[in-house]
Scaffold this motif. Structure first.
Motif, PDB file in Angstrom:
ATOM      1  N   TYR A  65       0.969  -1.074   0.040  1.00 53.88           N
ATOM      2  CA  TYR A  65      -0.200  -0.012  -0.036  1.00 53.88           C
ATOM      3  C   TYR A  65       0.823   1.110  -0.114  1.00 53.88           C
ATOM      4  CZ  TYR A  65      -3.661   3.177   1.922  1.00 53.88           C
ATOM      5  OH  TYR A  65      -4.498   4.304   2.102  1.00 53.88           O
ATOM      6  N   CYS A  66       1.967   1.277   1.018  1.00 58.13           N
ATOM      7  CA  CYS A  66       2.785   2.541   1.024  1.00 58.13           C
ATOM      8  C   CYS A  66       3.361   2.630  -0.559  1.00 58.13           C
ATOM      9  CB  CYS A  66       3.824   2.098   2.120  1.00 58.13           C
ATOM     10  SG  CYS A  66       5.061   3.519   2.380  1.00 58.13           S
ATOM     11  N   THR A  67       3.901   1.389  -1.048  1.00 58.56           N
ATOM     12  CA  THR A  67       4.450   1.620  -2.371  1.00 58.56           C
ATOM     13  C   THR A  67       3.630   2.364  -3.468  1.00 58.56           C
ATOM     14  OG1 THR A  67       5.960  -0.387  -1.938  1.00 58.56           O
ATOM     15  CG2 THR A  67       6.006   0.331  -4.034  1.00 58.56           C
ATOM     16  N   GLN A  68       2.456   1.770  -3.617  1.00 57.82           N
ATOM     17  CA  GLN A  68       1.528   2.101  -4.186  1.00 57.82           C
ATOM     18  C   GLN A  68       1.051   3.991  -4.121  1.00 57.82           C
ATOM     19  OE1 GLN A  68      -2.131  -0.156  -3.663  1.00 57.82           O
ATOM     20  NE2 GLN A  68      -1.250  -2.022  -4.282  1.00 57.82           N
ATOM     21  N   MET A  69       1.195   4.084  -3.043  1.00 55.61           N
ATOM     22  CA  MET A  69       0.954   5.397  -2.408  1.00 55.61           C
ATOM     23  C   MET A  69       1.953   6.259  -3.244  1.00 55.61           C
ATOM     24  SD  MET A  69      -2.437   5.851  -1.124  1.00 55.61           S
ATOM     25  CE  MET A  69      -2.390   7.306  -0.187  1.00 55.61           C
ATOM     26  N   ALA A  70       3.062   5.960  -2.723  1.00 56.71           N
ATOM     27  CA  ALA A  70       4.256   6.551  -3.250  1.00 56.71           C
ATOM     28  C   ALA A  70       4.461   6.561  -4.629  1.00 56.71           C
ATOM     29  CB  ALA A  70       5.513   5.889  -2.777  1.00 56.71           C
ATOM     30  N   ALA A  71       4.070   5.686  -5.380  1.00 52.20           N
ATOM     31  CA  ALA A  71       4.239   5.758  -7.055  1.00 52.20           C
ATOM     32  C   ALA A  71       3.257   6.673  -7.499  1.00 52.20           C
ATOM     33  CB  ALA A  71       4.020   4.119  -7.543  1.00 52.20           C
ATOM     34  N   ASP A  72       1.794   6.597  -7.004  1.00 54.90           N
ATOM     35  CA  ASP A  72       0.886   7.551  -7.321  1.00 54.90           C
ATOM     36  C   ASP A  72       1.164   8.953  -7.207  1.00 54.90           C
ATOM     37  OD1 ASP A  72      -1.803   7.571  -8.761  1.00 54.90           O
ATOM     38  OD2 ASP A  72      -2.463   8.182  -6.581  1.00 54.90           O
ATOM     39  N   ALA A  73       1.881   9.202  -6.097  1.00 48.72           N
ATOM     40  CA  ALA A  73       2.141  10.646  -5.873  1.00 48.72           C
ATOM     41  C   ALA A  73       3.281  11.036  -6.880  1.00 48.72           C
ATOM     42  CB  ALA A  73       2.705  10.674  -4.379  1.00 48.72           C
ATOM     43  N   VAL A  74       4.127  10.065  -7.169  1.00 46.56           N
ATOM     44  CA  VAL A  74       5.249  10.431  -8.148  1.00 46.56           C
ATOM     45  C   VAL A  74       4.726  11.029  -9.647  1.00 46.56           C
ATOM     46  CG1 VAL A  74       7.488   9.699  -9.469  1.00 46.56           C
ATOM     47  CG2 VAL A  74       6.960   9.068  -6.919  1.00 46.56           C
ATOM     48  N   VAL A  75       3.786  10.050  -9.948  1.00 45.51           N
ATOM     49  CA  VAL A  75       2.987  10.231 -11.389  1.00 45.51           C
ATOM     50  C   VAL A  75       2.308  11.489 -11.255  1.00 45.51           C
ATOM     51  CG1 VAL A  75       1.548   9.391 -13.155  1.00 45.51           C
ATOM     52  CG2 VAL A  75       2.982   7.919 -11.918  1.00 45.51           C
ATOM     53  N   HIS A  76       1.485  11.878 -10.249  1.00 49.76           N
ATOM     54  CA  HIS A  76       0.793  12.916 -10.133  1.00 49.76           C
ATOM     55  C   HIS A  76       1.495  14.161  -9.705  1.00 49.76           C
ATOM     56  CE1 HIS A  76      -2.820  10.749 -11.144  1.00 49.76           C
ATOM     57  NE2 HIS A  76      -3.061  10.108  -9.900  1.00 49.76           N
ATOM     58  N   ALA A  77       2.706  13.930  -9.322  1.00 46.86           N
ATOM     59  CA  ALA A  77       3.501  15.218  -9.399  1.00 46.86           C
ATOM     60  C   ALA A  77       3.989  15.484 -10.572  1.00 46.86           C
ATOM     61  CB  ALA A  77       4.901  14.761  -8.352  1.00 46.86           C
ATOM     62  N   TRP A  78       4.184  14.751 -11.506  1.00 46.15           N
ATOM     63  CA  TRP A  78       4.447  15.182 -12.761  1.00 46.15           C
ATOM     64  C   TRP A  78       3.427  15.957 -13.370  1.00 46.15           C
ATOM     65  CZ3 TRP A  78       2.472  14.218 -17.696  1.00 46.15           C
ATOM     66  CH2 TRP A  78       3.299  14.685 -18.912  1.00 46.15           C
ATOM     67  N   ASP A  79       2.163  15.285 -13.305  1.00 49.16           N
ATOM     68  CA  ASP A  79       0.657  15.645 -13.845  1.00 49.16           C
ATOM     69  C   ASP A  79       0.710  17.150 -13.400  1.00 49.16           C
ATOM     70  OD1 ASP A  79       0.055  13.254 -15.226  1.00 49.16           O
ATOM     71  OD2 ASP A  79      -1.161  12.790 -13.505  1.00 49.16           O
ATOM     72  N   LEU A  80       0.777  17.339 -12.278  1.00 51.57           N
ATOM     73  CA  LEU A  80       0.710  18.524 -11.536  1.00 51.57           C
ATOM     74  C   LEU A  80       1.749  19.803 -12.178  1.00 51.57           C
ATOM     75  CD1 LEU A  80      -1.018  20.463  -9.873  1.00 51.57           C
ATOM     76  CD2 LEU A  80       0.449  19.728  -7.747  1.00 51.57           C
ATOM     77  N   ALA A  81       2.817  19.265 -12.313  1.00 48.38           N
ATOM     78  CA  ALA A  81       3.777  19.993 -12.782  1.00 48.38           C
ATOM     79  C   ALA A  81       3.550  20.605 -14.256  1.00 48.38           C
ATOM     80  CB  ALA A  81       5.386  19.390 -12.727  1.00 48.38           C
ATOM     81  N   ARG A  82       3.209  19.544 -15.077  1.00 46.61           N
ATOM     82  CA  ARG A  82       2.725  19.966 -16.353  1.00 46.61           C
ATOM     83  C   ARG A  82       1.545  20.934 -16.176  1.00 46.61           C
ATOM     84  NH1 ARG A  82       3.392  17.588 -21.725  1.00 46.61           N
ATOM     85  NH2 ARG A  82       5.506  17.422 -20.881  1.00 46.61           N
ATOM     86  N   ALA A  83       0.566  20.756 -15.480  1.00 49.18           N
ATOM     87  CA  ALA A  83      -0.443  21.755 -15.403  1.00 49.18           C
ATOM     88  C   ALA A  83      -0.218  23.044 -15.093  1.00 49.18           C
ATOM     89  CB  ALA A  83      -1.623  21.050 -14.637  1.00 49.18           C
ATOM     90  N   ILE A  84       0.902  23.362 -14.235  1.00 46.17           N
ATOM     91  CA  ILE A  84       1.003  24.546 -13.683  1.00 46.17           C
ATOM     92  C   ILE A  84       2.407  25.092 -14.261  1.00 46.17           C
ATOM     93  CG2 ILE A  84      -0.280  23.899 -11.819  1.00 46.17           C
ATOM     94  CD1 ILE A  84       2.496  23.825 -10.023  1.00 46.17           C
ATOM     95  N   GLY A  85       3.058  24.489 -14.938  1.00 42.84           N
ATOM     96  CA  GLY A  85       4.243  24.999 -15.866  1.00 42.84           C
ATOM     97  C   GLY A  85       5.347  24.795 -14.789  1.00 42.84           C
ATOM     98  N   ALA A  86       5.397  24.204 -13.815  1.00 42.56           N
ATOM     99  CA  ALA A  86       6.466  23.751 -12.951  1.00 42.56           C
ATOM    100  C   ALA A  86       7.716  22.672 -13.333  1.00 42.56           C
ATOM    101  CB  ALA A  86       6.102  23.383 -11.635  1.00 42.56           C
ATOM    102  N   ASP A  87       8.654  22.581 -12.690  1.00 39.08           N
ATOM    103  CA  ASP A  87       9.656  21.705 -12.972  1.00 39.08           C
ATOM    104  C   ASP A  87       9.139  20.203 -13.095  1.00 39.08           C
ATOM    105  OD1 ASP A  87      12.043  20.200 -13.394  1.00 39.08           O
ATOM    106  OD2 ASP A  87      12.946  20.747 -11.317  1.00 39.08           O
ATOM    107  N   GLU A  88       9.134  19.672 -14.170  1.00 40.74           N
ATOM    108  CA  GLU A  88       8.769  18.104 -14.653  1.00 40.74           C
ATOM    109  C   GLU A  88       9.939  17.065 -14.027  1.00 40.74           C
ATOM    110  OE1 GLU A  88       6.992  18.277 -18.549  1.00 40.74           O
ATOM    111  OE2 GLU A  88       5.819  19.913 -18.215  1.00 40.74           O
TER     112      GLU A  88
END
Length: 190
Positions: free
Chosen positions: A116-139
């Motif tokens: 569960y912890c690994t899944q949560m970490a992986a999800d946060a990583v992928v969505h960090a990229w999604d969020l960075a792309r959306a707001i123009g931050a470092d991807e």
């Protein structure tokens, strides 16, 4: 992977997402994200809700016990503060003595807390990229987090698009780095 390393990667993944949340400018909350159904606010809410589930699930509560407590928009008037509190509580819950040795009841059935912890970490990583792309931050995603996410999703990556939660995989460009290949597997166009 040792428990200490897993907890470090989980904390780093949430920290990466936190950096992006803190970079959101006031006019960006309604902007679209690579997750075509979600705005920036929706994406942050999704991750915040996931973190809100961690403490009760690690405490042995079932999905039925929690019920609809986390349905809808949980971000309120201060989305950054809600995210910060939810992320801190999730980190604290996973780091509690013996927490990773527990079994949690997920919507997919019983799971080890380590998985569960690994899944949560992986999800946060992928969505960090999604969020960075959306707001123009470092991807850029740190290599250890890309590797953790790749190891997590590779066994079932071919079935992800069928869940409706991920787009179909895309072909990465020739010579793509590990981050680009991972994102392509998950339907992201870099």
């Amino acid at each position: 992977m040792t428990d200490a390393t897993l907890l470090t990667r989980h904390k780093e993944a949430l920290g990466l997402f936190t950096e992006r949340v803190h970079a959101i400018r006031p006019g960006q909350w309604d902007e679209p994200t690579p997750c075509t159904e979600w705005s920036v606010r929706d994406l942050v809410n999704h991750l915040a809700v996931e973190q809100l589930w961690v403490p009760p699930l690690l405490d042995g509560k079932s999905i039925d016990d929690v019920g609809d407590s986390f349905d809808g928009d949980q971000l309120g008037d201060d989305p950054v503060a809600v995210w910060d509190a939810a992320a801190a509580a999730a980190c604290e819950a996973f780091a509690a003595p013996g927490a990773l040795d527990r079994t949690v009841e997920l919507s997919s059935g019983p799971s080890s807390a380590r998985a569960y912890c690994t899944q949560m970490a992986a999800d946060a990583v992928v969505h960090a990229w999604d969020l960075a792309r959306a707001i123009g931050a470092d991807e850029h995603l740190p290599k250890p987090l890309v590797e953790l996410t790749r190891r997590e999703v590779e066994p079932y990556v071919d079935s992800l698009a069928g869940t409706g939660l991920f787009a179909e995989p895309v072909e990465p460009p020739a010579g793509a780095d590990a981050q680009t290949r991972l994102l392509a597997q998950l339907g992201r166009r870099v």
